[in-house]
Design a protein around this motif. Structure first.
Motif, PDB file in Angstrom:
ATOM      1  N   GLY A 289     -52.769   3.393 -15.885  1.00 42.93           N
ATOM      2  CA  GLY A 289     -54.092   3.276 -16.482  1.00 42.93           C
ATOM      3  C   GLY A 289     -54.032   2.918 -17.954  1.00 42.93           C
ATOM      4  O   GLY A 289     -54.839   2.115 -18.444  1.00 42.93           O
TER       5      GLY A 289
ATOM      6  N   TYR B 227     -70.153  -1.677  -8.064  1.00 40.86           N
ATOM      7  CA  TYR B 227     -70.346  -0.862  -9.260  1.00 40.86           C
ATOM      8  C   TYR B 227     -70.471  -1.718 -10.517  1.00 40.86           C
ATOM      9  O   TYR B 227     -71.262  -1.415 -11.401  1.00 40.86           O
ATOM     10  CB  TYR B 227     -69.176   0.111  -9.400  1.00 40.86           C
ATOM     11  CG  TYR B 227     -69.341   1.109 -10.518  1.00 40.86           C
ATOM     12  CD1 TYR B 227     -70.186   2.207 -10.367  1.00 40.86           C
ATOM     13  CD2 TYR B 227     -68.663   0.961 -11.717  1.00 40.86           C
ATOM     14  CE1 TYR B 227     -70.348   3.134 -11.381  1.00 40.86           C
ATOM     15  CE2 TYR B 227     -68.819   1.878 -12.746  1.00 40.86           C
ATOM     16  CZ  TYR B 227     -69.656   2.963 -12.574  1.00 40.86           C
ATOM     17  OH  TYR B 227     -69.822   3.874 -13.583  1.00 40.86           O
TER      18      TYR B 227
ATOM     19  N   ASP C  23     -54.965   4.373  -9.338  1.00 42.47           N
ATOM     20  CA  ASP C  23     -55.542   5.488  -8.593  1.00 42.47           C
ATOM     21  C   ASP C  23     -57.065   5.446  -8.720  1.00 42.47           C
ATOM     22  O   ASP C  23     -57.611   4.928  -9.699  1.00 42.47           O
ATOM     23  CB  ASP C  23     -55.036   6.825  -9.140  1.00 42.47           C
ATOM     24  CG  ASP C  23     -53.545   7.015  -8.904  1.00 42.47           C
ATOM     25  OD1 ASP C  23     -53.005   6.365  -7.990  1.00 42.47           O
ATOM     26  OD2 ASP C  23     -52.923   7.806  -9.639  1.00 42.47           O
ATOM     27  N   VAL C  24     -57.734   6.044  -7.733  1.00 39.35           N
ATOM     28  CA  VAL C  24     -59.189   5.963  -7.681  1.00 39.35           C
ATOM     29  C   VAL C  24     -59.833   6.501  -8.949  1.00 39.35           C
ATOM     30  O   VAL C  24     -60.765   5.897  -9.502  1.00 39.35           O
ATOM     31  CB  VAL C  24     -59.721   6.715  -6.439  1.00 39.35           C
ATOM     32  CG1 VAL C  24     -61.253   6.767  -6.468  1.00 39.35           C
ATOM     33  CG2 VAL C  24     -59.245   6.039  -5.161  1.00 39.35           C
ATOM     34  N   SER C  25     -59.356   7.648  -9.454  1.00 37.79           N
ATOM     35  CA  SER C  25     -59.963   8.223 -10.654  1.00 37.79           C
ATOM     36  C   SER C  25     -59.756   7.319 -11.864  1.00 37.79           C
ATOM     37  O   SER C  25     -60.646   7.192 -12.718  1.00 37.79           O
ATOM     38  CB  SER C  25     -59.372   9.606 -10.932  1.00 37.79           C
ATOM     39  OG  SER C  25     -57.971   9.520 -11.148  1.00 37.79           O
ATOM     40  N   VAL C  26     -58.595   6.661 -11.939  1.00 38.61           N
ATOM     41  CA  VAL C  26     -58.308   5.756 -13.053  1.00 38.61           C
ATOM     42  C   VAL C  26     -59.132   4.480 -12.904  1.00 38.61           C
ATOM     43  O   VAL C  26     -59.603   3.915 -13.896  1.00 38.61           O
ATOM     44  CB  VAL C  26     -56.801   5.449 -13.132  1.00 38.61           C
ATOM     45  CG1 VAL C  26     -56.501   4.512 -14.296  1.00 38.61           C
ATOM     46  CG2 VAL C  26     -56.008   6.737 -13.276  1.00 38.61           C
ATOM     47  N   GLN C  27     -59.321   4.032 -11.657  1.00 36.08           N
ATOM     48  CA  GLN C  27     -60.177   2.868 -11.414  1.00 36.08           C
ATOM     49  C   GLN C  27     -61.556   3.079 -12.034  1.00 36.08           C
ATOM     50  O   GLN C  27     -62.089   2.194 -12.718  1.00 36.08           O
ATOM     51  CB  GLN C  27     -60.340   2.633  -9.912  1.00 36.08           C
ATOM     52  CG  GLN C  27     -59.146   2.027  -9.210  1.00 36.08           C
ATOM     53  CD  GLN C  27     -59.442   1.728  -7.751  1.00 36.08           C
ATOM     54  OE1 GLN C  27     -60.590   1.765  -7.316  1.00 36.08           O
ATOM     55  NE2 GLN C  27     -58.402   1.441  -6.996  1.00 36.08           N
ATOM     56  N   ALA C  28     -62.136   4.237 -11.801  1.00 39.83           N
ATOM     57  CA  ALA C  28     -63.470   4.520 -12.319  1.00 39.83           C
ATOM     58  C   ALA C  28     -63.482   4.470 -13.841  1.00 39.83           C
ATOM     59  O   ALA C  28     -64.425   3.944 -14.451  1.00 39.83           O
ATOM     60  CB  ALA C  28     -63.931   5.891 -11.824  1.00 39.83           C
ATOM     61  N   GLN C  29     -62.427   4.986 -14.468  1.00 42.03           N
ATOM     62  CA  GLN C  29     -62.346   4.954 -15.930  1.00 42.03           C
ATOM     63  C   GLN C  29     -62.313   3.517 -16.453  1.00 42.03           C
ATOM     64  O   GLN C  29     -62.999   3.177 -17.427  1.00 42.03           O
ATOM     65  CB  GLN C  29     -61.104   5.705 -16.397  1.00 42.03           C
ATOM     66  CG  GLN C  29     -61.134   7.195 -16.116  1.00 42.03           C
ATOM     67  CD  GLN C  29     -59.796   7.858 -16.417  1.00 42.03           C
ATOM     68  OE1 GLN C  29     -58.951   7.279 -17.087  1.00 42.03           O
ATOM     69  NE2 GLN C  29     -59.603   9.063 -15.913  1.00 42.03           N
TER      70      GLN C  29
ATOM     71  N   ASN D  74     -65.709   1.759 -15.938  1.00 40.40           N
ATOM     72  CA  ASN D  74     -66.661   2.210 -16.969  1.00 40.40           C
ATOM     73  C   ASN D  74     -66.340   1.591 -18.322  1.00 40.40           C
ATOM     74  O   ASN D  74     -67.248   1.198 -19.067  1.00 40.40           O
ATOM     75  CB  ASN D  74     -66.640   3.740 -17.071  1.00 40.40           C
ATOM     76  CG  ASN D  74     -67.351   4.416 -15.919  1.00 40.40           C
ATOM     77  OD1 ASN D  74     -68.315   3.884 -15.386  1.00 40.40           O
ATOM     78  ND2 ASN D  74     -66.881   5.582 -15.531  1.00 40.40           N
TER      79      ASN D  74
END
Length: 256
Positions: A154, A216, A182-188, A191
Protein backbone atom coordinates in the motif's frame (compact mmCIF):
# COMPACT_ATOMS: atom_id res chain seq x y z
CA UNK A 1 -13.33 23.13 -29.26
CA UNK A 2 -11.09 25.14 -26.93
CA UNK A 3 -8.85 23.55 -24.32
CA UNK A 4 -10.95 25.20 -21.58
CA UNK A 5 -14.14 23.43 -22.62
CA UNK A 6 -12.78 20.28 -24.29
CA UNK A 7 -12.72 16.84 -22.71
CA UNK A 8 -9.39 16.03 -21.09
CA UNK A 9 -9.16 13.00 -23.38
CA UNK A 10 -11.26 11.96 -26.35
CA UNK A 11 -11.14 8.92 -28.61
CA UNK A 12 -12.97 9.14 -31.93
CA UNK A 13 -13.53 5.89 -33.87
CA UNK A 14 -10.15 4.41 -32.87
CA UNK A 15 -9.12 1.00 -34.17
CA UNK A 16 -5.92 -0.99 -33.73
CA UNK A 17 -4.96 -4.50 -34.83
CA UNK A 18 -1.89 -6.66 -34.28
CA UNK A 19 -0.41 -9.49 -36.33
CA UNK A 20 0.63 -12.61 -34.47
CA UNK A 21 2.17 -15.94 -35.42
CA UNK A 22 4.36 -16.76 -38.41
CA UNK A 23 3.85 -18.32 -41.79
CA UNK A 24 0.54 -20.11 -42.32
CA UNK A 25 -0.44 -19.55 -38.68
CA UNK A 26 -0.12 -15.77 -38.95
CA UNK A 27 -3.34 -13.99 -38.07
CA UNK A 28 -4.65 -10.52 -37.27
CA UNK A 29 -5.94 -9.78 -33.79
CA UNK A 30 -8.23 -6.80 -33.28
CA UNK A 31 -7.28 -5.00 -30.05
CA UNK A 32 -9.57 -1.98 -30.53
CA UNK A 33 -12.48 -1.66 -32.94
CA UNK A 34 -14.11 1.73 -33.54
CA UNK A 35 -13.67 2.84 -29.93
CA UNK A 36 -15.10 6.25 -29.03
CA UNK A 37 -15.35 7.86 -25.62
CA UNK A 38 -14.36 11.00 -23.76
CA UNK A 39 -13.44 11.88 -20.20
CA UNK A 40 -14.14 15.34 -18.79
CA UNK A 41 -11.74 17.16 -16.46
CA UNK A 42 -12.31 16.07 -12.87
CA UNK A 43 -14.13 12.87 -13.85
CA UNK A 44 -13.24 9.18 -13.98
CA UNK A 45 -14.28 6.68 -16.63
CA UNK A 46 -14.20 3.08 -15.43
CA UNK A 47 -13.21 0.64 -18.19
CA UNK A 48 -14.18 -2.96 -17.46
CA UNK A 49 -13.99 -6.24 -19.33
CA UNK A 50 -12.44 -9.68 -19.26
CA UNK A 51 -8.71 -10.26 -19.68
CA UNK A 52 -7.78 -9.80 -23.33
CA UNK A 53 -10.72 -7.51 -24.07
CA UNK A 54 -8.43 -4.61 -25.04
CA UNK A 55 -8.51 -2.51 -21.85
CA UNK A 56 -4.75 -2.16 -21.36
CA UNK A 57 -4.20 -1.54 -25.08
CA UNK A 58 -6.76 1.25 -24.84
CA UNK A 59 -4.80 2.76 -21.96
CA UNK A 60 -1.59 2.62 -24.00
CA UNK A 61 -3.26 4.30 -26.97
CA UNK A 62 -4.75 7.02 -24.78
CA UNK A 63 -1.27 7.74 -23.36
CA UNK A 64 0.26 7.82 -26.84
CA UNK A 65 2.44 4.76 -26.21
CA UNK A 66 0.84 3.03 -29.21
CA UNK A 67 -0.49 4.64 -32.36
CA UNK A 68 -3.93 3.56 -33.60
CA UNK A 69 -4.38 2.32 -37.15
CA UNK A 70 -7.39 4.58 -37.66
CA UNK A 71 -9.28 7.20 -35.70
CA UNK A 72 -8.17 10.15 -33.61
CA UNK A 73 -7.02 10.63 -30.03
CA UNK A 74 -7.39 14.18 -28.69
CA UNK A 75 -5.86 15.55 -25.52
CA UNK A 76 -7.39 18.76 -24.18
CA UNK A 77 -9.05 19.40 -27.54
CA UNK A 78 -6.02 18.89 -29.80
CA UNK A 79 -4.78 15.76 -31.62
CA UNK A 80 -2.37 13.88 -29.36
CA UNK A 81 1.21 14.90 -30.14
CA UNK A 82 3.57 12.17 -31.34
CA UNK A 83 6.42 13.37 -29.13
CA UNK A 84 6.33 11.81 -25.67
CA UNK A 85 8.56 14.58 -24.34
CA UNK A 86 6.15 17.29 -25.50
CA UNK A 87 3.44 15.96 -23.16
CA UNK A 88 5.72 14.67 -20.39
CA UNK A 89 4.10 15.31 -17.04
CA UNK A 90 0.73 16.23 -18.53
CA UNK A 91 -0.35 12.57 -18.78
CA UNK A 92 0.62 9.92 -16.25
CA UNK A 93 -0.08 6.30 -15.30
CA UNK A 94 -0.37 4.26 -12.11
CA UNK A 95 0.09 0.54 -12.75
CA UNK A 96 -0.86 -2.69 -10.98
CA UNK A 97 2.54 -3.59 -9.53
CA UNK A 98 4.39 -0.59 -8.07
CA UNK A 99 7.49 -2.70 -7.42
CA UNK A 100 7.86 -3.07 -11.20
CA UNK A 101 7.44 0.68 -11.78
CA UNK A 102 9.92 1.85 -9.13
CA UNK A 103 13.69 1.40 -9.41
CA UNK A 104 14.67 -0.79 -6.44
CA UNK A 105 18.05 0.99 -6.25
CA UNK A 106 16.53 4.47 -6.00
CA UNK A 107 15.18 6.21 -2.94
CA UNK A 108 11.53 7.12 -2.74
CA UNK A 109 12.46 10.77 -3.23
CA UNK A 110 14.39 10.02 -6.42
CA UNK A 111 11.45 8.02 -7.81
CA UNK A 112 8.97 10.80 -7.13
CA UNK A 113 11.37 13.40 -8.52
CA UNK A 114 11.96 11.57 -11.81
CA UNK A 115 8.97 13.00 -13.75
CA UNK A 116 9.84 16.52 -12.64
CA UNK A 117 13.42 16.24 -13.86
CA UNK A 118 12.33 15.82 -17.49
CA UNK A 119 11.94 19.60 -17.68
CA UNK A 120 13.53 20.91 -14.47
CA UNK A 121 16.87 20.80 -12.66
CA UNK A 122 17.09 19.07 -9.30
CA UNK A 123 17.10 21.90 -6.76
CA UNK A 124 16.05 22.13 -3.10
CA UNK A 125 12.79 23.75 -4.21
CA UNK A 126 12.02 20.90 -6.60
CA UNK A 127 12.86 18.35 -3.91
CA UNK A 128 10.52 20.16 -1.54
CA UNK A 129 7.68 19.80 -4.07
CA UNK A 130 8.30 16.05 -4.24
CA UNK A 131 8.35 15.68 -0.45
CA UNK A 132 5.19 17.77 -0.18
CA UNK A 133 3.54 15.40 -2.65
CA UNK A 134 4.57 12.41 -0.54
CA UNK A 135 2.95 14.03 2.47
CA UNK A 136 -0.18 14.71 0.43
CA UNK A 137 -0.57 10.98 -0.32
CA UNK A 138 -0.21 10.18 3.37
CA UNK A 139 3.49 9.34 3.69
CA UNK A 140 5.72 11.28 6.13
CA UNK A 141 8.75 13.15 4.82
CA UNK A 142 11.01 10.55 6.46
CA UNK A 143 9.94 8.04 3.77
CA UNK A 144 11.84 10.06 1.17
CA UNK A 145 15.10 8.34 2.12
CA UNK A 146 13.67 4.81 2.02
CA UNK A 147 13.93 2.31 -0.82
CA UNK A 148 11.08 0.22 -2.27
CA UNK A 149 11.97 -2.97 -0.37
CA UNK A 150 11.38 -1.10 2.90
CA UNK A 151 7.74 -0.29 2.05
CA UNK A 152 4.51 -2.27 2.12
CA UNK A 153 2.39 -2.76 -0.99
CA UNK A 154 0.00 0.00 0.00
CA UNK A 155 2.85 2.40 0.76
CA UNK A 156 4.46 1.61 -2.59
CA UNK A 157 1.23 2.39 -4.40
CA UNK A 158 1.02 5.70 -2.54
CA UNK A 159 4.52 6.45 -3.84
CA UNK A 160 3.32 5.60 -7.36
CA UNK A 161 0.37 7.96 -6.97
CA UNK A 162 2.69 10.71 -5.69
CA UNK A 163 5.02 10.11 -8.63
CA UNK A 164 2.10 10.41 -11.05
CA UNK A 165 0.68 13.55 -9.46
CA UNK A 166 3.85 15.50 -8.76
CA UNK A 167 3.76 17.13 -12.22
CA UNK A 168 0.07 18.11 -11.80
CA UNK A 169 -1.12 16.13 -14.84
CA UNK A 170 -4.43 16.72 -16.57
CA UNK A 171 -5.02 13.01 -17.16
CA UNK A 172 -4.04 9.77 -15.39
CA UNK A 173 -4.53 6.13 -16.38
CA UNK A 174 -4.98 3.79 -13.43
CA UNK A 175 -4.44 0.29 -14.85
CA UNK A 176 -5.51 -2.32 -12.27
CA UNK A 177 -4.01 0.06 -9.71
CA UNK A 178 -5.61 -1.58 -6.65
CA UNK A 179 -6.05 -5.19 -7.76
CA UNK A 180 -2.81 -6.41 -6.14
CA UNK A 181 -3.64 -4.87 -2.75
CA UNK A 182 -5.52 -6.22 0.26
CA UNK A 183 -9.16 -5.16 0.43
CA UNK A 184 -8.64 -2.71 3.31
CA UNK A 185 -5.67 -1.12 1.51
CA UNK A 186 -7.68 -0.95 -1.72
CA UNK A 187 -10.26 1.21 0.03
CA UNK A 188 -7.55 3.54 1.33
CA UNK A 189 -6.05 4.01 -2.15
CA UNK A 190 -9.46 4.53 -3.77
CA UNK A 191 -10.32 7.18 -1.18
CA UNK A 192 -6.93 8.79 -1.75
CA UNK A 193 -7.50 8.94 -5.52
CA UNK A 194 -10.94 10.49 -5.01
CA UNK A 195 -9.61 13.11 -2.60
CA UNK A 196 -6.71 14.03 -4.89
CA UNK A 197 -8.98 14.25 -7.93
CA UNK A 198 -11.32 16.58 -6.06
CA UNK A 199 -8.37 18.79 -5.15
CA UNK A 200 -6.40 18.75 -8.42
CA UNK A 201 -9.18 18.21 -10.99
CA UNK A 202 -7.44 15.61 -13.16
CA UNK A 203 -9.40 13.31 -15.44
CA UNK A 204 -8.84 9.57 -15.09
CA UNK A 205 -9.28 6.29 -16.92
CA UNK A 206 -9.68 3.56 -14.29
CA UNK A 207 -9.06 0.17 -15.89
CA UNK A 208 -10.14 -2.77 -13.77
CA UNK A 209 -11.88 -6.11 -13.60
CA UNK A 210 -13.07 -5.22 -10.08
CA UNK A 211 -16.66 -4.07 -10.48
CA UNK A 212 -16.92 -2.90 -6.87
CA UNK A 213 -13.86 -0.66 -7.19
CA UNK A 214 -15.11 0.72 -10.51
CA UNK A 215 -18.49 1.50 -9.01
CA UNK A 216 -16.91 3.29 -6.06
CA UNK A 217 -14.56 5.54 -8.01
CA UNK A 218 -16.07 6.11 -11.47
CA UNK A 219 -18.49 8.69 -12.80
CA UNK A 220 -19.16 6.70 -15.98
CA UNK A 221 -18.54 3.07 -16.97
CA UNK A 222 -17.60 1.59 -20.34
CA UNK A 223 -17.68 -2.14 -20.99
CA UNK A 224 -15.17 -3.58 -23.45
CA UNK A 225 -15.47 -6.88 -25.28
CA UNK A 226 -13.09 -8.11 -27.99
CA UNK A 227 -11.85 -4.57 -28.60
CA UNK A 228 -15.29 -2.94 -28.77
CA UNK A 229 -17.16 -0.72 -26.34
CA UNK A 230 -20.48 -2.54 -26.00
CA UNK A 231 -21.98 -0.33 -23.31
CA UNK A 232 -21.29 3.14 -21.92
CA UNK A 233 -23.39 4.73 -19.19
CA UNK A 234 -23.32 6.84 -16.02
CA UNK A 235 -22.24 4.66 -13.11
CA UNK A 236 -25.57 4.68 -11.27
CA UNK A 237 -27.49 3.82 -14.41
CA UNK A 238 -25.07 1.05 -15.36
CA UNK A 239 -25.09 -0.66 -11.98
CA UNK A 240 -28.85 -0.39 -11.54
CA UNK A 241 -29.56 -2.11 -14.83
CA UNK A 242 -26.79 -3.00 -17.31
CA UNK A 243 -28.41 -3.05 -20.73
CA UNK A 244 -26.07 -5.21 -22.82
CA UNK A 245 -26.21 -9.03 -22.47
CA UNK A 246 -22.41 -9.17 -22.16
CA UNK A 247 -22.49 -6.63 -19.32
CA UNK A 248 -24.98 -8.78 -17.43
CA UNK A 249 -22.83 -11.86 -18.10
CA UNK A 250 -19.77 -10.00 -16.84
CA UNK A 251 -21.61 -9.10 -13.64
CA UNK A 252 -22.37 -12.77 -13.04
CA UNK A 253 -18.84 -13.99 -13.81
CA UNK A 254 -16.94 -11.34 -11.86
CA UNK A 255 -19.31 -11.45 -8.91
CA UNK A 256 -19.22 -15.24 -8.53
Amino acid sequence: MSGATAPAIELDDVSLAFSSGIGASRRTVTAMAHVSFSVAPGETLGLVGESGSGKTTTGSVVLGLQRPDTGTVRFQGAPLARSLRSRAGRMQAVLQHPRWALDPRSTVLSSVLEPLLVHERRTPAVEHRAIAMLEQVGLPASFAARRPHQLSGGQLQRVSVARALVTRPAFIVFDEAVSALDVSVQAQILNLIQDLQAEHGFAALFISHDLAAVRYISHHVAVMRAGEIVEHAPTDVFYDLPSHPYSRQLFQELSS
